[in-house]
Design a protein around this motif. Sequence first.
Motif, mmCIF file in Angstrom:
data_model
loop_
_atom_site.group_PDB
_atom_site.id
_atom_site.type_symbol
_atom_site.label_atom_id
_atom_site.label_comp_id
_atom_site.label_asym_id
_atom_site.label_seq_id
_atom_site.Cartn_x
_atom_site.Cartn_y
_atom_site.Cartn_z
ATOM 1 N N ALA A 131 0.832 -1.209 0.000
ATOM 2 C CA ALA A 131 0.000 0.000 0.000
ATOM 3 C C ALA A 131 0.862 1.252 0.000
ATOM 4 O O ALA A 131 0.568 2.230 -0.708
ATOM 5 C CB ALA A 131 -0.942 -0.007 1.203
ATOM 6 N N ALA A 132 1.950 1.227 0.755
ATOM 7 C CA ALA A 132 2.850 2.380 0.797
ATOM 8 C C ALA A 132 3.491 2.618 -0.567
ATOM 9 O O ALA A 132 3.635 3.767 -1.009
ATOM 10 C CB ALA A 132 3.928 2.170 1.855
ATOM 11 N N THR A 133 3.866 1.538 -1.241
ATOM 12 C CA THR A 133 4.427 1.664 -2.592
ATOM 13 C C THR A 133 3.410 2.285 -3.537
ATOM 14 O O THR A 133 3.714 3.232 -4.283
ATOM 15 C CB THR A 133 4.851 0.284 -3.129
ATOM 16 N N ALA A 134 2.199 1.745 -3.530
ATOM 17 C CA ALA A 134 1.161 2.227 -4.440
ATOM 18 C C ALA A 134 0.814 3.688 -4.184
ATOM 19 O O ALA A 134 0.655 4.483 -5.125
ATOM 20 C CB ALA A 134 -0.087 1.351 -4.303
ATOM 21 N N LEU A 135 0.704 4.078 -2.922
ATOM 22 C CA LEU A 135 0.359 5.459 -2.586
ATOM 23 C C LEU A 135 1.484 6.422 -2.954
ATOM 24 O O LEU A 135 1.231 7.528 -3.452
ATOM 25 C CB LEU A 135 0.042 5.569 -1.101
ATOM 26 N N ARG A 136 2.716 6.018 -2.708
ATOM 27 C CA ARG A 136 3.863 6.867 -3.055
ATOM 28 C C ARG A 136 3.906 7.112 -4.556
ATOM 29 O O ARG A 136 4.082 8.244 -5.026
ATOM 30 C CB ARG A 136 5.160 6.207 -2.582
ATOM 31 N N GLU A 137 3.753 6.047 -5.323
ATOM 32 C CA GLU A 137 3.799 6.178 -6.778
ATOM 33 C C GLU A 137 2.622 6.993 -7.314
ATOM 34 O O GLU A 137 2.774 7.789 -8.235
ATOM 35 C CB GLU A 137 3.822 4.787 -7.422
ATOM 36 N N ALA A 138 1.446 6.792 -6.738
ATOM 37 C CA ALA A 138 0.270 7.544 -7.184
ATOM 38 C C ALA A 138 0.444 9.038 -6.932
ATOM 39 O O ALA A 138 0.049 9.873 -7.755
ATOM 40 C CB ALA A 138 -0.976 7.023 -6.480
ATOM 41 N N GLU A 139 1.058 9.377 -5.802
ATOM 42 C CA GLU A 139 1.315 10.789 -5.517
ATOM 43 C C GLU A 139 2.317 11.361 -6.515
ATOM 44 O O GLU A 139 2.140 12.480 -7.025
ATOM 45 C CB GLU A 139 1.834 10.959 -4.096
ATOM 46 N N LEU B 34 -1.863 12.688 -6.159
ATOM 47 C CA LEU B 34 -2.866 12.203 -5.210
ATOM 48 C C LEU B 34 -2.278 12.151 -3.798
ATOM 49 O O LEU B 34 -1.336 11.395 -3.538
ATOM 50 C CB LEU B 34 -3.332 10.804 -5.620
ATOM 51 N N PRO B 35 -2.822 12.932 -2.847
ATOM 52 C CA PRO B 35 -2.288 12.897 -1.478
ATOM 53 C C PRO B 35 -2.613 11.562 -0.812
ATOM 54 O O PRO B 35 -3.778 11.149 -0.803
ATOM 55 C CB PRO B 35 -3.020 14.047 -0.773
ATOM 56 N N PRO B 36 -1.632 10.866 -0.256
ATOM 57 C CA PRO B 36 -1.918 9.589 0.417
ATOM 58 C C PRO B 36 -2.988 9.700 1.492
ATOM 59 O O PRO B 36 -3.791 8.771 1.679
ATOM 60 C CB PRO B 36 -0.557 9.204 1.015
ATOM 61 N N ALA B 37 -3.043 10.845 2.181
ATOM 62 C CA ALA B 37 -4.023 11.018 3.245
ATOM 63 C C ALA B 37 -5.456 11.076 2.720
ATOM 64 O O ALA B 37 -6.414 10.925 3.494
ATOM 65 C CB ALA B 37 -3.716 12.287 4.036
ATOM 66 N N ALA B 38 -5.612 11.300 1.409
ATOM 67 C CA ALA B 38 -6.951 11.398 0.820
ATOM 68 C C ALA B 38 -7.487 10.042 0.376
ATOM 69 O O ALA B 38 -8.590 9.964 -0.176
ATOM 70 C CB ALA B 38 -6.929 12.349 -0.374
ATOM 71 N N VAL B 39 -6.716 8.978 0.615
ATOM 72 C CA VAL B 39 -7.075 7.645 0.126
ATOM 73 C C VAL B 39 -7.439 6.730 1.290
ATOM 74 O O VAL B 39 -6.687 6.613 2.261
ATOM 75 C CB VAL B 39 -5.912 7.009 -0.661
ATOM 76 N N ARG B 40 -8.587 6.090 1.184
ATOM 77 C CA ARG B 40 -8.944 5.015 2.128
ATOM 78 C C ARG B 40 -8.556 3.689 1.481
ATOM 79 O O ARG B 40 -9.155 3.270 0.486
ATOM 80 C CB ARG B 40 -10.432 5.025 2.428
ATOM 81 N N VAL B 41 -7.524 3.061 1.994
ATOM 82 C CA VAL B 41 -7.067 1.784 1.451
ATOM 83 C C VAL B 41 -7.979 0.671 1.956
ATOM 84 O O VAL B 41 -8.246 0.567 3.161
ATOM 85 C CB VAL B 41 -5.608 1.504 1.855
ATOM 86 N N LEU B 42 -8.469 -0.138 1.023
ATOM 87 C CA LEU B 42 -9.364 -1.230 1.389
ATOM 88 C C LEU B 42 -8.629 -2.562 1.371
ATOM 89 O O LEU B 42 -8.016 -2.909 0.351
ATOM 90 C CB LEU B 42 -10.532 -1.319 0.395
ATOM 91 N N PRO B 43 -8.676 -3.314 2.446
ATOM 92 C CA PRO B 43 -8.157 -4.673 2.398
ATOM 93 C C PRO B 43 -9.063 -5.491 1.481
ATOM 94 O O PRO B 43 -10.289 -5.358 1.535
ATOM 95 C CB PRO B 43 -8.253 -5.151 3.848
ATOM 96 N N SER B 44 -8.488 -6.293 0.607
ATOM 97 C CA SER B 44 -9.316 -7.070 -0.315
ATOM 98 C C SER B 44 -8.546 -8.281 -0.814
ATOM 99 O O SER B 44 -7.318 -8.357 -0.717
ATOM 100 C CB SER B 44 -9.753 -6.215 -1.511
ATOM 101 N N ALA C 139 -2.020 -5.346 -6.385
ATOM 102 C CA ALA C 139 -2.996 -4.290 -6.654
ATOM 103 C C ALA C 139 -3.697 -3.899 -5.358
ATOM 104 O O ALA C 139 -4.212 -4.766 -4.639
ATOM 105 C CB ALA C 139 -4.012 -4.760 -7.682
ATOM 106 N N VAL C 140 -3.706 -2.619 -5.056
ATOM 107 C CA VAL C 140 -4.268 -2.090 -3.817
ATOM 108 C C VAL C 140 -5.468 -1.213 -4.161
ATOM 109 O O VAL C 140 -5.341 -0.236 -4.906
ATOM 110 C CB VAL C 140 -3.215 -1.256 -3.053
ATOM 111 N N ILE C 141 -6.635 -1.568 -3.656
ATOM 112 C CA ILE C 141 -7.833 -0.762 -3.898
ATOM 113 C C ILE C 141 -7.847 0.423 -2.934
ATOM 114 O O ILE C 141 -7.664 0.265 -1.726
ATOM 115 C CB ILE C 141 -9.107 -1.600 -3.713
ATOM 116 N N GLY C 142 -8.066 1.613 -3.485
ATOM 117 C CA GLY C 142 -8.144 2.814 -2.673
ATOM 118 C C GLY C 142 -9.361 3.640 -3.040
ATOM 119 O O GLY C 142 -9.681 3.773 -4.225
ATOM 120 N N VAL C 143 -10.041 4.171 -2.062
ATOM 121 C CA VAL C 143 -11.248 4.978 -2.288
ATOM 122 C C VAL C 143 -10.926 6.453 -2.089
ATOM 123 O O VAL C 143 -10.295 6.833 -1.092
ATOM 124 C CB VAL C 143 -12.373 4.552 -1.326
ATOM 125 N N ILE C 144 -11.333 7.277 -3.044
ATOM 126 C CA ILE C 144 -11.171 8.723 -2.949
ATOM 127 C C ILE C 144 -12.521 9.367 -3.213
ATOM 128 O O ILE C 144 -13.479 8.699 -3.609
ATOM 129 C CB ILE C 144 -10.114 9.255 -3.944
#
Length: 232
Positions: free
Chosen positions: A79-87, A92-102, A119-124
């Motif tokens: 999740a940290a990898t995915a959020l860092r790359e998305a930013e 996309l601010p990592p704090a704006a994402v709700r990461v869903l376990p799935s 693949a990490v599902i995130g809700v914005i």
Amino acid sequence: MPDAAKGQLAIAADRLSALPLPEARPVSDKAAAVLVPLYEDSNGDIRVVLTLRSSKLSSHAGEVCLPGGKAEPGDADAAATALREAEEETGLPPAAVRVLPSLLSRRPVLSKHLLSVTAVIGVIDEATREALRPSEAEVAAVFDAPLHLFLRDSRRHRHRDVEWVEGVPYRLHYFEHRQLDRTFNVWGLTAGILIEAAKLVLGQATEFEDTVPGAPPYSHIWFDGTRVAVRR
């Protein structure tokens, strides 16, 4: 009973969060992760954010991808990898994402560069989506598509069956989506991840056969350090 005051994405998020999850099994010793950024638009449709990579890049140039990349030593988890790359790619601010376990994040898949991709599902929210901007160095465009696109059998979908491991076919999917006055082609690993995400989040089956009948799931294909094989 579903909460009528909640949107479809919030209901799906609650459902996914309640499911028991197996242990993840990497399919290579080289880790990477992608974010599947989902939001619900004003019409109540669940949409996914995608990027068109710059044609100047050495890897996946000009391809449609989910935000993501290789893991770095400082990343705590996928999740940290995915959020860092998305930013880095979209702002996309990592704090704006709700990461869903799935289940999606517990079934890494092998990329053509032999990376174990989680693949990490995130809700914005929709306002966060509207604020996203492509990184000039890496991304040519940021766009979105309805998640149900990856379940529908239509003229915008086709597939072909190929073999990576001899005698073990798998199905490559191709989807077309038009936005920003252009047609985006979503295919390969990205398309496969989005099919699985759509099935999980929307709770629906595909209108087409998404795997080769009788073949093992793509998540069973792995790289053992010397060759690509099938994990039984």
